[in-house]
Design an enzyme around this catalytic site. Sequence first.
Site, PDB file in Angstrom:
ATOM      1  N   HIS A  43       0.836  -1.206   0.000  1.00  0.00           N
ATOM      2  CA  HIS A  43       0.000   0.000   0.000  1.00  0.00           C
ATOM      3  C   HIS A  43       0.871   1.256   0.000  1.00  0.00           C
ATOM      4  O   HIS A  43       0.684   2.157  -0.822  1.00  0.00           O
ATOM      5  CB  HIS A  43      -0.907  -0.017   1.234  1.00  0.00           C
ATOM      6  CG  HIS A  43      -1.768   1.200   1.386  1.00  0.00           C
ATOM      7  ND1 HIS A  43      -3.135   1.174   1.177  1.00  0.00           N
ATOM      8  CD2 HIS A  43      -1.475   2.487   1.737  1.00  0.00           C
ATOM      9  CE1 HIS A  43      -3.635   2.382   1.378  1.00  0.00           C
ATOM     10  NE2 HIS A  43      -2.643   3.205   1.731  1.00  0.00           N
ATOM     11  N   GLU A  44       1.828   1.321   0.924  1.00  0.00           N
ATOM     12  CA  GLU A  44       2.668   2.513   1.023  1.00  0.00           C
ATOM     13  C   GLU A  44       3.616   2.641  -0.154  1.00  0.00           C
ATOM     14  O   GLU A  44       3.840   3.744  -0.676  1.00  0.00           O
ATOM     15  CB  GLU A  44       3.445   2.490   2.342  1.00  0.00           C
ATOM     16  CG  GLU A  44       2.577   2.575   3.587  1.00  0.00           C
ATOM     17  CD  GLU A  44       1.727   3.836   3.623  1.00  0.00           C
ATOM     18  OE1 GLU A  44       2.130   4.856   3.034  1.00  0.00           O
ATOM     19  OE2 GLU A  44       0.644   3.799   4.232  1.00  0.00           O
TER      20      GLU A  44
END
Length: 239
Positions: A43-44
């Site tokens: 996600h990051e």
Amino acid sequence: MNRVSFLQSLLRSYGYHIAMITDYSIQAVAINAIPLIFAITIHEAAHGYAARKFGDNTAYMLGRVSLNPAKHIDPVGTILIPLVLILTGSPFLVGYAKPVPVNFGRLRNPRIDSIWVALAGPGSNFIQAILWAIFWVVVQGIGLQEPFFISMAKAGIMWNVGLLVFNLFPLPPLDGGRILGSLLPARQSIALGRLEPWGFFIVLGLVFTGIIGSLWMEPLSNFFLGIINLLITPLRMLF
């Protein structure tokens, strides 16, 4: 796999899954830790990758466009909050990592590109949820009745759907708040941005009081699970 839909099967068995993981065993921790670390790390990294594609190298220069979990793990958001939710039997699993730094002013088209940068994280969770669902169908389809893999697949789906829906909540500093801020007229966008220092505490309060769960997480989770169920239907038919 029987004729009961993938979505119904997941929702019905998930309560049992939560009950089982409170035994503190190494296997039980691994069932959730592995999908969670993947979900948050990718996600990051997706935010940083999208930012670089649209003109901002800040995250890349700081080494945050990386699949190394150590660069993204936050002791509270990645470990403490998920652990508390698991042990309290929460029907929704959420967490967060250290935010990837993005200089939105360096994007080629800040107003539009910031939407794509914000969507990159939840989008990566949606893709991961689909991949975990495919894994679950394949494992059962080939007759591999290994509880560890089946439970991990379920956890992978729920963590990623949970993070997807949670991060789309329209309040900064969550991704949904970034998206909403980019869509609003300038005056309203500035007003929304003033909530950012307090936004996370507001969201946490809504999480632990159950408000965000019943009014946001539950309906949107069902929506995305329904889409996943539809997408993997051809694969289920093969088995």
